[in-house]
Design a protein around this motif. Sequence first.
Motif, mmCIF file in Angstrom:
data_model
loop_
_atom_site.group_PDB
_atom_site.id
_atom_site.type_symbol
_atom_site.label_atom_id
_atom_site.label_comp_id
_atom_site.label_asym_id
_atom_site.label_seq_id
_atom_site.Cartn_x
_atom_site.Cartn_y
_atom_site.Cartn_z
ATOM 1 N N ALA A 170 0.828 -1.205 0.000
ATOM 2 C CA ALA A 170 0.000 0.000 0.000
ATOM 3 C C ALA A 170 0.867 1.262 0.000
ATOM 4 O O ALA A 170 2.068 1.214 0.297
ATOM 5 C CB ALA A 170 -0.915 0.001 1.220
ATOM 6 N N ASP A 171 0.260 2.387 -0.331
ATOM 7 C CA ASP A 171 0.942 3.678 -0.225
ATOM 8 C C ASP A 171 1.337 3.946 1.219
ATOM 9 O O ASP A 171 0.725 3.420 2.157
ATOM 10 C CB ASP A 171 0.028 4.796 -0.727
ATOM 11 N N MET A 172 2.348 4.803 1.392
ATOM 12 C CA MET A 172 2.892 5.037 2.723
ATOM 13 C C MET A 172 1.827 5.516 3.707
ATOM 14 O O MET A 172 1.728 4.994 4.829
ATOM 15 C CB MET A 172 4.019 6.067 2.636
ATOM 16 N N GLU A 173 1.032 6.494 3.307
ATOM 17 C CA GLU A 173 0.028 7.031 4.223
ATOM 18 C C GLU A 173 -1.016 5.980 4.589
ATOM 19 O O GLU A 173 -1.409 5.847 5.747
ATOM 20 C CB GLU A 173 -0.654 8.254 3.597
ATOM 21 N N VAL A 174 -1.444 5.224 3.594
ATOM 22 C CA VAL A 174 -2.432 4.172 3.842
ATOM 23 C C VAL A 174 -1.837 3.086 4.723
ATOM 24 O O VAL A 174 -2.477 2.578 5.647
ATOM 25 C CB VAL A 174 -2.934 3.575 2.507
ATOM 26 N N LEU B 23 0.603 3.353 6.937
ATOM 27 C CA LEU B 23 0.744 3.839 8.312
ATOM 28 C C LEU B 23 -0.598 3.831 9.033
ATOM 29 O O LEU B 23 -0.682 3.420 10.193
ATOM 30 C CB LEU B 23 1.339 5.252 8.304
ATOM 31 N N ALA B 24 -1.645 4.268 8.332
ATOM 32 C CA ALA B 24 -2.973 4.277 8.952
ATOM 33 C C ALA B 24 -3.437 2.851 9.259
ATOM 34 O O ALA B 24 -3.971 2.578 10.344
ATOM 35 C CB ALA B 24 -3.973 4.970 8.032
ATOM 36 N N ALA B 25 -3.214 1.942 8.313
ATOM 37 C CA ALA B 25 -3.646 0.562 8.513
ATOM 38 C C ALA B 25 -2.860 -0.116 9.623
ATOM 39 O O ALA B 25 -3.419 -0.873 10.426
ATOM 40 C CB ALA B 25 -3.491 -0.228 7.214
ATOM 41 N N THR B 26 -1.552 0.169 9.702
ATOM 42 C CA THR B 26 -0.727 -0.436 10.745
ATOM 43 C C THR B 26 -1.132 0.064 12.118
ATOM 44 O O THR B 26 -1.245 -0.721 13.077
ATOM 45 C CB THR B 26 0.761 -0.128 10.493
ATOM 46 N N GLY B 27 -1.365 1.372 12.242
ATOM 47 C CA GLY B 27 -1.814 1.909 13.525
ATOM 48 C C GLY B 27 -3.169 1.362 13.927
ATOM 49 O O GLY B 27 -3.387 1.012 15.095
ATOM 50 N N TRP B 28 -4.067 1.243 12.961
ATOM 51 C CA TRP B 28 -5.408 0.737 13.248
ATOM 52 C C TRP B 28 -5.377 -0.742 13.602
ATOM 53 O O TRP B 28 -6.185 -1.226 14.401
ATOM 54 C CB TRP B 28 -6.273 0.978 12.011
#
Length: 350
Positions: free
Chosen positions: A187-191, A193-198
Motif C-alpha cells: 500500500a501507499d505510505m500514508e495508507v 501507516l494508517a492501517a498499521t496503527g489501526w
Amino acid sequence: MSAHPGFPAGRHVVVRVGAYSIRAGRRTLAVSGTLLAAALGLALLGLCLGGSWTAPGDVLAALAGHGDSVVVVREWRLPRVLAALVFGAALGLAGAVFQSLTRNPLGSPDVVGLDAGAYTGALFAITVLGGGPAYLAAGSIAGGLLAAAAVYALSLGSGLGGLRLVVVGIAVNAMLTALNSWIVLRADMEVALAATGWSAGSLNGLDWHEVVLPFAVIAALALLLAALAPAMHQTALGDDQALASGVRLSRLRLLLVLAGVGCTATVTAVAGPIVFIALAAPQIGRLLTRAPGVALVPAALSGAVLLLAADLAAQLLLAPVALPVGVVTTVIGGCYLAALLARRTTRHAR
C-alpha cells in the motif's frame, strides 16, 4: 422462575423461554451481579481519567448535565468508556458462541482466523475502496464470513467440533496474517501507516458519531443470541438430545456463526482487531460461575470488564500518551496462555 427438578432447592432456578428452560444457579447470578458492579466501578474510574483528573462527584453531575465538565465527560470520555464495555461484551459473546460450537476452549474468533479475516476485509476497504465507515463495516463482515466459510470447508471431516477445526483455524489465521502484511507492504505510505496503527486495536479518539451504529448492531446481535440461548443449552447436552427436543441444528449453527462473526467484525471495523478478550472471557465466566455449557451473560460481562480494565491500563502505563488497547490485551493474553499451559502441565505431571 422455579426450582429445577433434580437439583437442590434454593441452589438453582429455571428461566423458561418458549418451549425451552434455562437453569441458572444462584452462584451464576451472584457472579453476574459482581461483574456488573465491577464494570460500573471501572466505568466511573474511566470517566474520571483523562488529561486531568475529574472528581467522581463532578463526573456524576456532568452526566446529569450540570457543572463545568459536561463536554469533557459526556462528549469525550463517555463514548470511549461505553465502547470498551459494549465491544468487550460483544467479543465475550463471540468467544462463547464459537467455543460452544467447536466444544473447544481454544475455538475463539482470534484463534481460528475470524479476526484476521475481518481485518483482511477491512484492509481491502481501506486500500481499494477508500476506507469509509460503511465500506469498513461491510469489508470486515465479508472478510470474517469468508474466513469462517474457509475454516468450515477445510474441516468438514469433523464438522464444527473437535481439534481439527482449531488446527485448521490456526493455519488459516497464519495465512491471513501473512496476506495482511503483504497488503500493508504494497500500500501507499500514508495508507500503510494508517492501517498499521489501526491494526493494533485502539479505542483512542472514538466519538458518538463512530459508535452509535455499532452499538445498535451489537444490541441486535445480543438479542438474537438471547433468543438462541435455550437451544444452545440443548446442544450442550449432545446433538441427539437437541434433535429430540426439536432443535434444528443446521439453522441454529448458521445463525450462531452469523451472530458471532457479526459481533467480531463490528468491533474490528470500528476499533481494529482486539485479541485475547474473546478467548479468555468465556473461560473466566465459566471458571467463576462453575457452570457447565454456554454462559453468555458471564462471558459478556467478563469481556466488558477485561476490555475496560485493559483500556484504563493503556491510558495509565505511559501517561499522558495512551497506548492502543490491543497492545495491552496482547501482553495480558500471552501471560494468560502461559499460565494456563503451566497449570495444565503441572496437573498432568501429577
